[in-house]
Scaffold this motif. Sequence first.
Motif, PDB file in Angstrom:
ATOM      1  N   LEU A 151      13.381   6.877  -4.167  1.00  0.00           N
ATOM      2  CA  LEU A 151      12.026   7.352  -4.468  1.00  0.00           C
ATOM      3  C   LEU A 151      10.962   6.345  -4.019  1.00  0.00           C
ATOM      4  CD1 LEU A 151      12.662   8.922  -7.994  1.00  0.00           C
ATOM      5  CD2 LEU A 151      12.343  10.131  -5.809  1.00  0.00           C
ATOM      6  N   MET A 152      11.214   5.063  -4.222  1.00  0.00           N
ATOM      7  CA  MET A 152      10.267   4.033  -3.812  1.00  0.00           C
ATOM      8  C   MET A 152      10.093   4.052  -2.294  1.00  0.00           C
ATOM      9  SD  MET A 152      10.338  -0.152  -4.023  1.00  0.00           S
ATOM     10  CE  MET A 152      10.735  -0.216  -5.743  1.00  0.00           C
ATOM     11  N   PHE A 153      11.196   4.127  -1.562  1.00  0.00           N
ATOM     12  CA  PHE A 153      11.120   4.151  -0.107  1.00  0.00           C
ATOM     13  C   PHE A 153      10.371   5.398   0.378  1.00  0.00           C
ATOM     14  CE2 PHE A 153      15.360   1.580   0.243  1.00  0.00           C
ATOM     15  CZ  PHE A 153      14.708   0.442  -0.198  1.00  0.00           C
ATOM     16  N   GLU A 154      10.547   6.519  -0.308  1.00  0.00           N
ATOM     17  CA  GLU A 154       9.831   7.737   0.065  1.00  0.00           C
ATOM     18  C   GLU A 154       8.315   7.552  -0.101  1.00  0.00           C
ATOM     19  OE1 GLU A 154       9.842  12.557  -0.656  1.00  0.00           O
ATOM     20  OE2 GLU A 154      10.962  11.290  -2.046  1.00  0.00           O
ATOM     21  N   GLU A 155       7.913   6.964  -1.207  1.00  0.00           N
ATOM     22  CA  GLU A 155       6.489   6.681  -1.408  1.00  0.00           C
ATOM     23  C   GLU A 155       5.956   5.794  -0.294  1.00  0.00           C
ATOM     24  OE1 GLU A 155       6.165   4.847  -5.240  1.00  0.00           O
ATOM     25  OE2 GLU A 155       6.744   6.664  -6.322  1.00  0.00           O
ATOM     26  N   GLN A 156       6.751   4.802   0.075  1.00  0.00           N
ATOM     27  CA  GLN A 156       6.307   3.840   1.080  1.00  0.00           C
ATOM     28  C   GLN A 156       6.219   4.462   2.467  1.00  0.00           C
ATOM     29  OE1 GLN A 156       8.954   0.496   0.593  1.00  0.00           O
ATOM     30  NE2 GLN A 156       8.124  -0.001  -1.422  1.00  0.00           N
ATOM     31  N   TYR A 157       7.234   5.236   2.880  1.00  0.00           N
ATOM     32  CA  TYR A 157       7.145   5.804   4.228  1.00  0.00           C
ATOM     33  C   TYR A 157       6.085   6.890   4.301  1.00  0.00           C
ATOM     34  CZ  TYR A 157      10.156   9.981   3.409  1.00  0.00           C
ATOM     35  OH  TYR A 157      10.691  11.173   2.975  1.00  0.00           O
TER      36      TYR A 157
END
Length: 157
Positions: free
Chosen positions: A51-57
């Motif tokens: 989820l964190m990586f999704e927010e970031q990309y």
Amino acid sequence: MKKIDIGIDEKDREKIAAGLKHLLADSYTLYLQTHNFHWNVTGPLFRELHLMFEEQYTELADAVDDIAERIRTLGVAAPGTYQAFAQLSSIEEVVEIPAAEDMVKILTKGHERVIKTCRDVLKSAQKGEDESTIALVSDRMRVHEKTAWMLRATSSK
């Protein structure tokens, strides 16, 4: 293209745009890396990191558009190929799929690299009195500093 008269000397516009090309390449490379890690993360922290990586990309996807449009506003063509990004980016490509903890470290390093690129572009923009680029780059730097902090806080080491 028609003559551009926005109060920034042509040489300054070209130098600022050249720096922004590096920022665009670094940002796009970091976007791809983050998206790759989003797809391939595994382990006990899967859900949190996924989820964190999704927010970031997702944030990076919007950012690359803003950066490319600023380059165009300055009257310079924005790079848009993998080859161009590979030549311009200072972020190392990761070929293998690292462990989740290593993904966090790699992304932290990537965000820190983008911050340094921002600082370089900021100097050119300040010299050319380009307030619009200064604002864009300052905002980008703030996002990357916060993201790097959050990634560091996630790491157990």
